[in-house]
Motif scaffolding. Structure first.
Motif, PDB file in Angstrom:
ATOM      1  N   ARG A   1      -8.947  -0.683 -11.662  1.00  0.00           N
ATOM      2  CA  ARG A   1      -7.998  -0.737 -12.778  1.00  0.00           C
ATOM      3  C   ARG A   1      -8.543  -0.003 -13.996  1.00  0.00           C
ATOM      4  N   ALA A   2      -9.837  -0.042 -14.165  1.00  0.00           N
ATOM      5  CA  ALA A   2     -10.427   0.709 -15.274  1.00  0.00           C
ATOM      6  C   ALA A   2     -10.274   2.215 -15.044  1.00  0.00           C
ATOM      7  N   GLN A   3     -10.420   2.640 -13.797  1.00  0.00           N
ATOM      8  CA  GLN A   3     -10.220   4.065 -13.495  1.00  0.00           C
ATOM      9  C   GLN A   3      -8.763   4.480 -13.759  1.00  0.00           C
ATOM     10  N   LEU A   4      -7.810   3.626 -13.387  1.00  0.00           N
ATOM     11  CA  LEU A   4      -6.410   3.946 -13.665  1.00  0.00           C
ATOM     12  C   LEU A   4      -6.139   3.998 -15.164  1.00  0.00           C
ATOM     13  N   ALA A   5      -6.727   3.097 -15.912  1.00  0.00           N
ATOM     14  CA  ALA A   5      -6.544   3.122 -17.368  1.00  0.00           C
ATOM     15  C   ALA A   5      -7.117   4.409 -17.961  1.00  0.00           C
ATOM     16  N   ALA A   6      -8.281   4.822 -17.437  1.00  0.00           N
ATOM     17  CA  ALA A   6      -8.851   6.080 -17.924  1.00  0.00           C
ATOM     18  C   ALA A   6      -7.964   7.269 -17.547  1.00  0.00           C
ATOM     19  N   LEU A   7      -7.365   7.224 -16.368  1.00  0.00           N
ATOM     20  CA  LEU A   7      -6.446   8.295 -15.965  1.00  0.00           C
ATOM     21  C   LEU A   7      -5.216   8.345 -16.867  1.00  0.00           C
TER      22      LEU A   7
ATOM     23  N   ALA B   1       6.048  10.437 -17.795  1.00  0.00           N
ATOM     24  CA  ALA B   1       6.162  10.097 -16.374  1.00  0.00           C
ATOM     25  C   ALA B   1       4.790   9.833 -15.761  1.00  0.00           C
ATOM     26  N   TRP B   2       3.786  10.571 -16.208  1.00  0.00           N
ATOM     27  CA  TRP B   2       2.409  10.357 -15.720  1.00  0.00           C
ATOM     28  C   TRP B   2       1.938   8.953 -16.031  1.00  0.00           C
ATOM     29  N   ARG B   3       2.096   8.531 -17.269  1.00  0.00           N
ATOM     30  CA  ARG B   3       1.628   7.187 -17.656  1.00  0.00           C
ATOM     31  C   ARG B   3       2.461   6.095 -16.992  1.00  0.00           C
ATOM     32  N   SER B   4       3.770   6.302 -16.870  1.00  0.00           N
ATOM     33  CA  SER B   4       4.618   5.288 -16.241  1.00  0.00           C
ATOM     34  C   SER B   4       4.256   5.097 -14.777  1.00  0.00           C
ATOM     35  N   ALA B   5       4.046   6.190 -14.038  1.00  0.00           N
ATOM     36  CA  ALA B   5       3.697   6.077 -12.622  1.00  0.00           C
ATOM     37  C   ALA B   5       2.346   5.401 -12.441  1.00  0.00           C
ATOM     38  N   LEU B   6       1.373   5.742 -13.277  1.00  0.00           N
ATOM     39  CA  LEU B   6       0.055   5.103 -13.160  1.00  0.00           C
ATOM     40  C   LEU B   6       0.120   3.630 -13.560  1.00  0.00           C
ATOM     41  N   ALA B   7       0.971   3.285 -14.518  1.00  0.00           N
ATOM     42  CA  ALA B   7       1.118   1.868 -14.885  1.00  0.00           C
ATOM     43  C   ALA B   7       1.729   1.080 -13.725  1.00  0.00           C
ATOM     44  N   ARG B   8       2.719   1.659 -13.056  1.00  0.00           N
ATOM     45  CA  ARG B   8       3.295   0.952 -11.891  1.00  0.00           C
ATOM     46  C   ARG B   8       2.277   0.853 -10.763  1.00  0.00           C
ATOM     47  N   ALA B   9       1.457   1.901 -10.568  1.00  0.00           N
ATOM     48  CA  ALA B   9       0.402   1.819  -9.561  1.00  0.00           C
ATOM     49  C   ALA B   9      -0.617   0.737  -9.906  1.00  0.00           C
ATOM     50  N   ASP B  10      -0.931   0.603 -11.181  1.00  0.00           N
ATOM     51  CA  ASP B  10      -1.845  -0.466 -11.596  1.00  0.00           C
ATOM     52  C   ASP B  10      -1.262  -1.846 -11.309  1.00  0.00           C
ATOM     53  N   GLY B  11       0.068  -1.983 -11.378  1.00  0.00           N
ATOM     54  CA  GLY B  11       0.690  -3.266 -11.056  1.00  0.00           C
ATOM     55  C   GLY B  11       0.604  -3.629  -9.586  1.00  0.00           C
TER      56      GLY B  11
ATOM     57  N   TYR C   1       0.834  -1.214   0.000  1.00  0.00           N
ATOM     58  CA  TYR C   1       0.000   0.000   0.000  1.00  0.00           C
ATOM     59  C   TYR C   1       0.870   1.267   0.000  1.00  0.00           C
ATOM     60  N   ALA C   2       1.995   1.235   0.738  1.00  0.00           N
ATOM     61  CA  ALA C   2       2.900   2.392   0.734  1.00  0.00           C
ATOM     62  C   ALA C   2       3.506   2.600  -0.653  1.00  0.00           C
ATOM     63  N   ALA C   3       3.877   1.499  -1.326  1.00  0.00           N
ATOM     64  CA  ALA C   3       4.411   1.631  -2.684  1.00  0.00           C
ATOM     65  C   ALA C   3       3.361   2.182  -3.641  1.00  0.00           C
ATOM     66  N   LEU C   4       2.101   1.736  -3.461  1.00  0.00           N
ATOM     67  CA  LEU C   4       1.015   2.265  -4.307  1.00  0.00           C
ATOM     68  C   LEU C   4       0.846   3.774  -4.096  1.00  0.00           C
ATOM     69  N   GLN C   5       0.862   4.213  -2.832  1.00  0.00           N
ATOM     70  CA  GLN C   5       0.745   5.646  -2.553  1.00  0.00           C
ATOM     71  C   GLN C   5       1.928   6.429  -3.121  1.00  0.00           C
ATOM     72  N   LEU C   6       3.121   5.842  -3.069  1.00  0.00           N
ATOM     73  CA  LEU C   6       4.300   6.507  -3.629  1.00  0.00           C
ATOM     74  C   LEU C   6       4.152   6.684  -5.136  1.00  0.00           C
ATOM     75  N   GLU C   7       3.685   5.673  -5.833  1.00  0.00           N
ATOM     76  CA  GLU C   7       3.499   5.792  -7.282  1.00  0.00           C
ATOM     77  C   GLU C   7       2.430   6.835  -7.617  1.00  0.00           C
ATOM     78  N   LEU C   8       1.376   6.887  -6.821  1.00  0.00           N
ATOM     79  CA  LEU C   8       0.352   7.904  -7.060  1.00  0.00           C
ATOM     80  C   LEU C   8       0.911   9.311  -6.806  1.00  0.00           C
ATOM     81  N   THR C   9       1.793   9.441  -5.807  1.00  0.00           N
ATOM     82  CA  THR C   9       2.434  10.742  -5.562  1.00  0.00           C
ATOM     83  C   THR C   9       3.330  11.138  -6.727  1.00  0.00           C
ATOM     84  N   LEU C  10       4.083  10.164  -7.262  1.00  0.00           N
ATOM     85  CA  LEU C  10       4.911  10.449  -8.430  1.00  0.00           C
ATOM     86  C   LEU C  10       4.060  10.839  -9.636  1.00  0.00           C
ATOM     87  N   ALA C  11       2.922  10.187  -9.790  1.00  0.00           N
ATOM     88  CA  ALA C  11       2.021  10.564 -10.880  1.00  0.00           C
ATOM     89  C   ALA C  11       1.496  11.986 -10.681  1.00  0.00           C
ATOM     90  N   ARG C  12       1.216  12.351  -9.426  1.00  0.00           N
ATOM     91  CA  ARG C  12       0.748  13.714  -9.154  1.00  0.00           C
ATOM     92  C   ARG C  12       1.818  14.744  -9.521  1.00  0.00           C
TER      93      ARG C  12
END
Length: 325
Positions: free
Chosen positions: A293-299, A267-277, A246-257
């Motif tokens: 996952r559909a919401q992340l794909a739309a993002l 960088a936006w797409r890469s961070a969201l792809a890692r968050a989806d993983g 969960y901490a790694a997921l939050q970190l990837e979302l912060t990087l996407a932000r």
């Protein structure tokens, strides 16, 4: 007896001889007394002259000291006057330079080709157009860019020269394109990312069937007795693994932000792809996971850049027209 009588007459002669000597002695005494008085007077005059000379020397020394003090004070005043003269000379030189610059500016304004007030208005229009385009490109301030273009249009309307009619039309078209953009794509993407992040609760444990309202009542009832865990190997079961995921997921979302703030699409797409993983590591396969996952794909598909091909065209046209004139 006769001899004695004969010897008696010479006695008066002796007295007559002593009188001149007495007179001489008296004269000498008088002369000595006068001489002594004259010497005393001379000594007194000499002492008085010496005292006067000493007083004069002291007065002369005092005057010399006063003159020296006056000379030092005069030297200091001269030094201060020189410093003030240098400062005044520098100020006069600065005033001369500013006067020369003002003269150049007046000469330029008096140039018939620039036409005075019209040239100033065109300078203001050029500055406002540059500010609007930079606000949009560098800061993504769409409202600020619209205000700058509106001010530029107001200044340009004050120029009654028909030679700038094409520039007015170009500005109207660019303002229409700005108004058609709507909201800033970056703001929309960041807002949707924040909404998605707010829906993610910390997965302290695997979800139970009894907590899923979509399941039938009998499955929720038996779920309190029998615990069912997913058989997927990629789902983390240990609480420490789930907290780390969960901490790694939050970190990837912060990087996407952060990438969204920079308008960095890659960088936006890469961070969201890692968050989806990380999502399948925290939640088992379920409709909720598929929805996330559909919401992340739309993002990932959302644009961050402003699509405005005509941005800056009015400014380029104005610069070209002024250079030609």
């Amino acid at each position: 007896m006769t001899d004695a009588v004969a010897a008696a007459p010479p006695a008066p002669r002796r007295r007559g001889r002593a009188v001149p000597w007495l007179f001489a002695l008296a004269l000498l005494a008088v002369l000595g007394w006068r001489g002594w008085h004259a010497w005393q007077a001379r000594q007194a005059r000499s002492a008085a002259e010496a005292h006067d000379a000493a007083e004069q020397w002291r007065a002369l020394d005092a005057r010399i000291d006063a003159l020296r003090r006056d000379q030092r004070a005069q030297a200091q005043r001269i030094a201060r006057a020189d410093a003030n003269n240098r400062v005044l000379r520098d100020e006069v030189l600065g005033l001369g330079q500013r006067a020369a610059l003002l003269q150049d500016s007046v000469d330029k304004l008096a140039d018939p080709a620039r036409r005075g007030v019209q040239a100033l208005r065109l300078d203001e229009v050029e500055m406002l157009l540059a500010i609007g385009s930079q606000r949009l490109q560098l800061a993504g301030d769409l409202d600020g860019a619209r205000r700058a273009y509106a001010l530029a249009a107001g200044v340009l309307d004050g120029i009654d020269d028909p030679a700038w009619l094409d520039l007015r039309q170009a500005l109207v078209q660019e303002r229409a394109a700005l108004d058609a953009l709507g909201a800033d794509p970056k703001a929309i993407a960041l807002a949707r990312l924040e909404a998605f992040t707010a829906t993610l609760a910390p997965p302290s444990a695997l979800p139970r069937d009894s907590q899923d309202p979509a399941l039938p009542w009998w499955r929720r009832a038996f779920a309190r007795i029998v615990e069912v865990r997913p058989s997927q190997r990629d789902v983390a079961v240990a609480p420490a693994d789930r907290a780390a995921g969960y901490a790694a997921l939050q970190l990837e979302l912060t990087l996407a932000r952060g990438a969204g703030e920079r308008r960095d699409d890659a960088a936006w797409r890469s961070a969201l792809a890692r968050a989806d993983g990380w999502l399948p590591r925290l939640w088992p396969l379920s409709p909720g996971l598929r929805r996330q996952r559909a919401q992340l794909a739309a993002l990932r598909a959302l644009p961050l850049q402003l699509a405005l091909p005509t941005l800056g065209s009015t400014l380029q046209q104005l610069q070209a027209m002024r250079a030609a004139r």
